[in-house]
Motif scaffolding. Structure first.
Motif, PDB file in Angstrom:
ATOM      1  N   TRP A  13      10.125 -38.386  10.936  1.00 25.65           N
ATOM      2  CA  TRP A  13      10.318 -40.077  11.088  1.00 25.65           C
ATOM      3  C   TRP A  13      11.040 -40.351  12.400  1.00 25.65           C
ATOM      4  N   ASP A  14      10.694 -41.657  12.889  1.00 23.45           N
ATOM      5  CA  ASP A  14      11.461 -41.904  13.886  1.00 23.45           C
ATOM      6  C   ASP A  14      12.496 -43.065  13.589  1.00 23.45           C
ATOM      7  N   ILE A  15      12.580 -43.625  12.368  1.00 15.57           N
ATOM      8  CA  ILE A  15      13.535 -44.602  12.031  1.00 15.57           C
ATOM      9  C   ILE A  15      14.082 -44.243  10.548  1.00 15.57           C
ATOM     10  N   GLU A  16      15.339 -43.976  10.586  1.00 19.81           N
ATOM     11  CA  GLU A  16      16.001 -43.744   9.238  1.00 19.81           C
ATOM     12  C   GLU A  16      17.442 -44.377   9.347  1.00 19.81           C
ATOM     13  N   PRO A  17      17.573 -45.780   9.052  1.00 22.93           N
ATOM     14  CA  PRO A  17      18.811 -46.378   9.060  1.00 22.93           C
ATOM     15  C   PRO A  17      19.990 -45.517   8.239  1.00 22.93           C
ATOM     16  N   GLU A  18      19.666 -44.960   7.177  1.00 21.83           N
ATOM     17  CA  GLU A  18      20.718 -44.425   6.341  1.00 21.83           C
ATOM     18  C   GLU A  18      21.574 -43.459   7.329  1.00 21.83           C
ATOM     19  N   SER A  19      20.886 -42.965   8.301  1.00 15.25           N
ATOM     20  CA  SER A  19      21.768 -41.869   8.990  1.00 15.25           C
ATOM     21  C   SER A  19      22.859 -42.415   9.948  1.00 15.25           C
ATOM     22  N   TYR A  20      23.066 -43.862   9.816  1.00  9.40           N
ATOM     23  CA  TYR A  20      24.128 -44.450  10.594  1.00  9.40           C
ATOM     24  C   TYR A  20      25.137 -44.929   9.554  1.00  9.40           C
ATOM     25  N   PRO A  21      26.380 -44.209   9.318  1.00 14.62           N
ATOM     26  CA  PRO A  21      27.408 -44.431   8.536  1.00 14.62           C
ATOM     27  C   PRO A  21      27.602 -45.733   8.647  1.00 14.62           C
ATOM     28  N   ASP A  22      27.812 -46.514   9.614  1.00 16.96           N
ATOM     29  CA  ASP A  22      28.257 -48.014   9.687  1.00 16.96           C
ATOM     30  C   ASP A  22      27.379 -49.032   9.084  1.00 16.96           C
ATOM     31  N   ILE A  23      26.135 -48.782   8.832  1.00 20.32           N
ATOM     32  CA  ILE A  23      25.062 -49.772   8.176  1.00 20.32           C
ATOM     33  C   ILE A  23      24.729 -49.175   7.020  1.00 20.32           C
ATOM     34  N   ALA A  24      24.817 -47.800   6.472  1.00 25.94           N
ATOM     35  CA  ALA A  24      24.148 -47.098   5.521  1.00 25.94           C
ATOM     36  C   ALA A  24      24.425 -47.618   4.191  1.00 25.94           C
TER      37      ALA A  24
END
Length: 243
Positions: A167-178
């Motif tokens: 994948w190239d997009i995984e928003p859950e991998s950023y703790p500040d927005i997950a």
């Protein structure tokens, strides 16, 4: 003997100078592996994106996700584990009957970095069997658990003409927005480009924010002119553009 030979090949390809850092980087790369094809994004001039979900199916949340996708007329690709498919056959069939693509996410969801050839084959083939038992007839793409692979797994994939999908997009991998559906959707809308493969985890209670982000992502990307397709359809768009 086979495992030793494969590890030797891997070290030769990497070069001894890379050492452990090189092995770590290769094992975690979304875009590179020693053998076979790997896709984190598909090169296409068409405004197509693939929405993908990892893990499951589960009794509690599968139907909620399917209802959401149906409401927004959005196809998706579900990378399911063999163990959970066997535990939840009705939910697996529901995904297939809804017309979504089903991918292989291994049987036990173990990290497959230094796994032996027999275990790799068992993890993948048992899961393939569960997918076919649910009535799925399409090509079965594979996504390694945690995105991790090193030598034996890519070798098996190449020997069996199988594609590795990351994948190239995984928003859950950023703790500040997950944990924030709006922030995750905004991240996807900002990062998406032609051929993007979006990853979300929506099958467990911990995925509440991710489930809430799905309609926001679908509506937002459609407003930007993107069309949602399965991973197989996204890959097929390459050959359609070939001269």
């Amino acid at each position: 003997m086979v495992m030793r030979r494969l590890l030797t090949v891997g070290l030769v390809v990497l070069g001894l100078g890379g050492g452990l850092l090189g092995l770590y980087t290769l094992g975690n790369s979304r875009t590179t592996q020693l053998f076979g094809e790997i896709f984190a994004r598909v090169e296409t001039s068409k405004p197509l994106v693939a929405l993908t979900f990892d893990d499951g199916p589960t009794v509690r949340f599968t139907q909620d996700v399917l209802d959401m996708l149906k409401e927004h007329d959005a196809p998706a690709t579900f990378f399911l584990t063999g163990k959970e498919m066997q535990e939840n056959p009705a939910q697996t069939r529901a995904i297939v009957e809804a017309g979504h693509q089903v991918g292989n996410h291994s049987y036990s969801h173990a990290r497959m970095l230094l796994t032996g050839p027999a275990t790799v084959a068992d993890e993948i083939e048992r899961t393939d069997a569960a997918i076919r038992a649910a009535g799925y007839q399409g090509e079965i793409d594979f996504r390694p658990p945690y995105g991790k692979k090193l030598v034996t797994l890519p070798w098996y994939m190449s020997q069996n003409n199988r594609k590795t999908i990351t994948w190239d997009i995984e928003p859950e991998s950023y703790p500040d927005i997950a944990g924030n559906a709006d922030a995750m959707a905004a991240h996807v809308l900002e990062k998406a480009q032609n051929g993007s493969i979006i990853l979300l985890h929506v099958m467990y209670r911990s995925g509440e924010a991710s489930r809430a982000a799905v309609p926001k992502i679908v509506q937002g990307l459609r407003q930007r002119g993107f069309e949602f397709v399965t991973v197989s359809q996204l890959l097929a768009s390459r050959s359609e553009e070939a001269p």
